[in-house]
Write an enzyme that holds these catalytic residues in place. Structure first.
Site, PDB file in Angstrom:
ATOM      1  N   GLU A   1       7.730   7.707 -17.168  1.00  0.00           N
ATOM      2  CA  GLU A   1       8.243   9.098 -17.232  1.00  0.00           C
ATOM      3  C   GLU A   1       9.269   9.449 -15.950  1.00  0.00           C
ATOM      4  O   GLU A   1      10.145   9.700 -16.083  1.00  0.00           O
ATOM      5  CB  GLU A   1       7.013  10.182 -17.231  1.00  0.00           C
ATOM      6  CG  GLU A   1       6.317  10.187 -18.499  1.00  0.00           C
ATOM      7  CD  GLU A   1       5.497   9.080 -18.682  1.00  0.00           C
ATOM      8  OE1 GLU A   1       5.176   8.249 -17.670  1.00  0.00           O
ATOM      9  OE2 GLU A   1       4.703   9.229 -19.932  1.00  0.00           O
TER      10      GLU A   1
ATOM     11  N   GLY B   1       0.866  -1.134   0.067  1.00  0.00           N
ATOM     12  CA  GLY B   1      -0.177  -0.047   0.066  1.00  0.00           C
ATOM     13  C   GLY B   1       0.865   1.124  -0.051  1.00  0.00           C
ATOM     14  O   GLY B   1       1.152   1.944   0.933  1.00  0.00           O
ATOM     15  N   TYR B   2       1.221   1.804  -1.201  1.00  0.00           N
ATOM     16  CA  TYR B   2       1.995   3.007  -1.312  1.00  0.00           C
ATOM     17  C   TYR B   2       0.919   3.946  -1.814  1.00  0.00           C
ATOM     18  O   TYR B   2       0.628   5.164  -1.623  1.00  0.00           O
ATOM     19  CB  TYR B   2       3.169   2.970  -2.193  1.00  0.00           C
ATOM     20  CG  TYR B   2       4.236   1.906  -1.965  1.00  0.00           C
ATOM     21  CD1 TYR B   2       4.221   1.431  -0.736  1.00  0.00           C
ATOM     22  CD2 TYR B   2       4.935   1.414  -3.016  1.00  0.00           C
ATOM     23  CE1 TYR B   2       5.422   0.447  -0.376  1.00  0.00           C
ATOM     24  CE2 TYR B   2       5.979   0.575  -2.859  1.00  0.00           C
ATOM     25  CZ  TYR B   2       6.222   0.096  -1.594  1.00  0.00           C
ATOM     26  OH  TYR B   2       7.243  -1.115  -1.379  1.00  0.00           O
ATOM     27  N   SER B   3       0.344   3.706  -3.077  1.00  0.00           N
ATOM     28  CA  SER B   3      -0.301   4.664  -4.021  1.00  0.00           C
ATOM     29  C   SER B   3      -1.687   4.924  -3.255  1.00  0.00           C
ATOM     30  O   SER B   3      -2.563   4.281  -2.476  1.00  0.00           O
ATOM     31  CB  SER B   3      -0.792   3.933  -5.046  1.00  0.00           C
ATOM     32  OG  SER B   3       0.350   3.753  -5.965  1.00  0.00           O
TER      33      SER B   3
ATOM     34  N   GLU C   1      11.355  -3.963  -6.554  1.00  0.00           N
ATOM     35  CA  GLU C   1      10.256  -4.321  -7.234  1.00  0.00           C
ATOM     36  C   GLU C   1      10.454  -3.974  -8.817  1.00  0.00           C
ATOM     37  O   GLU C   1      10.169  -4.799  -9.656  1.00  0.00           O
ATOM     38  CB  GLU C   1       9.120  -3.191  -6.676  1.00  0.00           C
ATOM     39  CG  GLU C   1       7.911  -3.353  -7.574  1.00  0.00           C
ATOM     40  CD  GLU C   1       6.670  -2.500  -7.172  1.00  0.00           C
ATOM     41  OE1 GLU C   1       6.827  -1.638  -6.030  1.00  0.00           O
ATOM     42  OE2 GLU C   1       5.748  -2.319  -7.752  1.00  0.00           O
TER      43      GLU C   1
HETATM   44  C1  LIG Z   1      -0.957  -3.125 -12.650  1.00  0.00           C
HETATM   45  C2  LIG Z   1      -0.785  -2.164 -11.734  1.00  0.00           C
HETATM   46  C3  LIG Z   1      -0.524  -2.555 -10.312  1.00  0.00           C
HETATM   47  C4  LIG Z   1      -0.332  -1.873  -9.460  1.00  0.00           C
HETATM   48  N1  LIG Z   1       0.016  -2.155  -8.038  1.00  0.00           N
HETATM   49  C5  LIG Z   1       0.085  -1.398  -6.927  1.00  0.00           C
HETATM   50  C6  LIG Z   1       0.112  -1.947  -5.628  1.00  0.00           C
HETATM   51  O1  LIG Z   1       0.112  -3.099  -5.483  1.00  0.00           O
HETATM   52  N2  LIG Z   1       0.200  -0.946  -4.505  1.00  0.00           N
HETATM   53  C7  LIG Z   1       0.480   0.311  -4.758  1.00  0.00           C
HETATM   54  O2  LIG Z   1       0.824   1.249  -3.999  1.00  0.00           O
HETATM   55  N3  LIG Z   1       0.218   0.897  -6.093  1.00  0.00           N
HETATM   56  C8  LIG Z   1       0.006   0.102  -7.264  1.00  0.00           C
HETATM   57  N4  LIG Z   1      -0.025   0.390  -8.484  1.00  0.00           N
HETATM   58  C9  LIG Z   1       0.000   1.960  -8.755  1.00  0.00           C
HETATM   59  C10 LIG Z   1       1.138   2.477  -9.311  1.00  0.00           C
HETATM   60  O3  LIG Z   1       2.246   2.519  -8.558  1.00  0.00           O
HETATM   61  C11 LIG Z   1       0.736   4.043  -9.706  1.00  0.00           C
HETATM   62  O4  LIG Z   1      -0.284   4.163 -10.900  1.00  0.00           O
HETATM   63  C12 LIG Z   1       1.812   4.676 -10.337  1.00  0.00           C
HETATM   64  O5  LIG Z   1       2.879   4.899  -9.424  1.00  0.00           O
HETATM   65  C13 LIG Z   1       1.531   5.995 -11.068  1.00  0.00           C
HETATM   66  O6  LIG Z   1       0.581   6.952 -10.040  1.00  0.00           O
HETATM   67  P1  LIG Z   1      -0.503   7.431 -10.378  1.00  0.00           P
HETATM   68  O7  LIG Z   1      -1.608   6.461 -11.121  1.00  0.00           O
HETATM   69  O8  LIG Z   1      -1.046   8.159  -9.244  1.00  0.00           O
HETATM   70  O9  LIG Z   1      -0.316   8.408 -11.579  1.00  0.00           O
HETATM   71  P2  LIG Z   1       0.325   9.908 -11.334  1.00  0.00           P
HETATM   72  O10 LIG Z   1       1.524   9.978 -10.454  1.00  0.00           O
HETATM   73  O11 LIG Z   1      -0.815  11.000 -10.970  1.00  0.00           O
HETATM   74  O12 LIG Z   1       0.893  10.241 -12.769  1.00  0.00           O
HETATM   75  C14 LIG Z   1      -0.007  10.647 -13.894  1.00  0.00           C
HETATM   76  C15 LIG Z   1       0.972  10.878 -15.172  1.00  0.00           C
HETATM   77  O13 LIG Z   1       1.922  12.071 -14.672  1.00  0.00           O
HETATM   78  C16 LIG Z   1       3.228  11.538 -15.198  1.00  0.00           C
HETATM   79  N5  LIG Z   1       4.128  12.242 -13.967  1.00  0.00           N
HETATM   80  C17 LIG Z   1       3.969  12.234 -12.712  1.00  0.00           C
HETATM   81  N6  LIG Z   1       5.145  12.697 -12.182  1.00  0.00           N
HETATM   82  C18 LIG Z   1       5.905  13.011 -12.990  1.00  0.00           C
HETATM   83  C19 LIG Z   1       7.121  13.658 -12.975  1.00  0.00           C
HETATM   84  N7  LIG Z   1       7.729  13.945 -11.900  1.00  0.00           N
HETATM   85  N8  LIG Z   1       7.761  13.892 -14.270  1.00  0.00           N
HETATM   86  C20 LIG Z   1       7.209  13.498 -15.469  1.00  0.00           C
HETATM   87  N9  LIG Z   1       5.812  12.866 -15.590  1.00  0.00           N
HETATM   88  C21 LIG Z   1       5.217  12.721 -14.357  1.00  0.00           C
HETATM   89  C22 LIG Z   1       3.031  10.205 -14.963  1.00  0.00           C
HETATM   90  O14 LIG Z   1       4.156   9.564 -15.637  1.00  0.00           O
HETATM   91  C23 LIG Z   1       1.905   9.757 -15.407  1.00  0.00           C
HETATM   92  O15 LIG Z   1       1.756   9.950 -16.797  1.00  0.00           O
HETATM   93  C24 LIG Z   1      -0.241  -0.231  -9.781  1.00  0.00           C
HETATM   94  C25 LIG Z   1      -0.550   0.072 -10.811  1.00  0.00           C
HETATM   95  C26 LIG Z   1      -0.846  -0.826 -11.865  1.00  0.00           C
HETATM   96  C27 LIG Z   1      -1.022  -0.360 -13.220  1.00  0.00           C
END
Ligand SMILES: Cc1cc2nc3c(=O)[nH]c(=O)nc-3n(C[C@H](O)[C@H](O)[C@H](O)COP(=O)(O)OP(=O)(O)OC[C@H]3O[C@@H](n4cnc5c(N)ncnc54)[C@H](O)[C@@H]3O)c2cc1C
Length: 387
Positions: A363, A121-123, A238
């Site tokens: 990214e 649980g990070y996101s 990871e």
């Molecule tokens: C199949 C799958 C399994 C997952 N499992 C887990 C899990 O078990 N536990 C968990 O905690 N999370 C999980 N996640 C979540 C995942 O870690 C996040 O979706 C990911 O870190 C992106 O965060 P966000 O979706 O909030 O997008 P955002 O952070 O809101 O990003 C939106 C867009 O902005 C871009 N962006 C953001 N910051 C920057 C920057 N500094 N520079 C350039 N571009 C940027 C991103 O690349 C993206 O295109 C999972 C995701 C998927 C798809």
């Protein structure tokens, strides 16, 4: 880079190969939860799960090179993955690195045997890439923390026994400095798990709501305020795990078979695309060997895992895009009797979309490569608290 194996390593490879030939389930065998749990236990009994972990915690104490050989042979034998992969890749290593003796004794053995499944649980809805902005609050109350907040995209939360969860224990100072890592029992009162329906029809990840969940202070991993460090090192594992789990040899076989079945092997465009994939897969493979060699010689930059994750997940998307083009319009069918290859490429294509997001987006990986490997200056929009 040294690509040779010692006689002992070759003997180990022969032993692993013989064992896998006798034990890998047939491709037609069922792959439900209990079948995958049984497969992990069989592998563990043979010393092939957590193989490089110390023996005192139930690992097999193998060298990094033996672990790499084992990984190659598992891929070569088309062996199913392990059920508790997330716990094997990063929860177990984090507990061994930051945990107390009591935590190691309590949590490591059931990870290896898949008796206890872990979710991460990070996101949160307002913090994904910017993980340091996590808001889930943990407030100390005697010998417990009381946790309230929401996590999202939590893979396997619906079947998990334990939660490796990032919480905010302080709002003072830089945002990353107020984070801590708790090991939370998923059966605690106050936890609600809601599945999220995916584009491919599955529901492997979830929202997790926590309301006044009581977690013993004894389940704090590392020190209070050390959560950012714990998670940063877990994320390196990871990314390495994600990159290493993609099996390009298998995908190449499938794509060549698909092209033959479609009568497209004489099409120069298709031939060119497949040749490019073969070349890129070889580059990824040799990069992996170079980083293994660097790691064995103690000169590995841990952030190389970001480059490996970036290239391997982008390439897996190129594979499924190529397969969809080779298959033509019928490729879009999935759960339909007319779907080519029983819809496996359509499912793979949709699943691969997530690979460049999970574990940190492409990214963000590019930012890590730029800053931590190439030594370029930070981009102005980037703060210290990015994945
Ligand atoms: C199949 C799958 C399994 C997952 N499992 C887990 C899990 O078990 N536990 C968990 O905690 N999370 C999980 N996640 C979540 C995942 O870690 C996040 O979706 C990911 O870190 C992106 O965060 P966000 O979706 O909030 O997008 P955002 O952070 O809101 O990003 C939106 C867009 O902005 C871009 N962006 C953001 N910051 C920057 C920057 N500094 N520079 C350039 N571009 C940027 C991103 O690349 C993206 O295109 C999972 C995701 C998927 C798809």
């Amino acid at each position: 880079m040294d690509l040779s194996y010692s006689p002992d390593e070759e003997a180990f490879r022969a032993r692993v190969r013989a064992w896998l030939a006798a034990n890998v389930p047939a491709p037609t065998a069922r792959q439900d939860l209990e079948a995958l749990r049984a497969w992990q236990r069989t592998l563990h009994a043979a010393g092939f799960v957590g193989a490089s972990w110390p023996k005192e915690y139930g690992g097999a104490g193998l060298s990094d090179m033996e672990q790499a050989i084992l990984n190659e042979e598992l891929a070569r034998a088309r062996a199913p993955g392990v059920l508790n992969a997330m716990a094997i890749w990063w929860v177990g290593p984090a507990v061994m690195r930051y945990g107390t003796d009591e935590q190691k004794r309590r949590f490591i053995p059931p990870i290896l045997t898949a008796d206890e499944i872990w979710a991460t649980g990070y996101s949160e809805p307002t913090s994904g890439s910017d993980m340091a902005a996590a808001r889930t609050r943990a407030v100390r109350d005697g010998d417990h923390y009381v946790v309230s907040g929401q996590k999202i995209w939590t893979t396997l939360a619906h079947i998990a026994d334990w939660f490796f969860v990032l919480v905010r224990t302080s709002t003072e100072g830089p945002k990353w400095a107020g984070l801590s890592l708790l090991l939370m029992d998923m059966r605690s009162p106050g936890i609600e798990v809601r599945p999220i329906r995916q584009i491919d029809g599955g529901a492997e990840f979830n929202e997790v709501f926590m309301t006044d969940v009581r977690v013993p202070v004894a389940n704090l991993l590392g020190q209070e305020g050390q959560g950012w460090e714990v998670v940063s090192s877990a994320l390196i594992n990871e990314r390495t795990g994600i990159a290493g789990s993609i099996r390009f040899d298998q995908a190449l076989d499938w794509i060549a078979t698909t092209a033959r079945a479609q009568g497209k092997t004489k099409d120069p465009c298709v031939r060119q695309r497949i040749a490019e994939l073969v070349t890129k897969a070889a580059i990824v493979r040799y990069s992996g060997m170079r980083s293994l060699s660097d790691s064995l010689h103690g000169r590995m930059n841990p952030h190389l895992s970001a480059a490996m994750k970036l290239t391997s997940t982008s390439l897996t998307q190129e594979f499924s895009e190529t397969a969809m083009e080779v298959l033509g319009p019928y490729a879009a069918l999935m759960d339909d009797p007319r779907a080519p290859s029983s819809g496996r490429w359509a499912k793979q294509y949709l699943g691969d979309r997530s690979m460049t997001i999970a574990g940190g987006t492409s990214e963000v990986q590019r930012n890590i490569v730029a800053q931590r490997i190439l030594g370029l200056p930070r981009d102005r929009g980037t703060t210290a608290g990015k994945r």
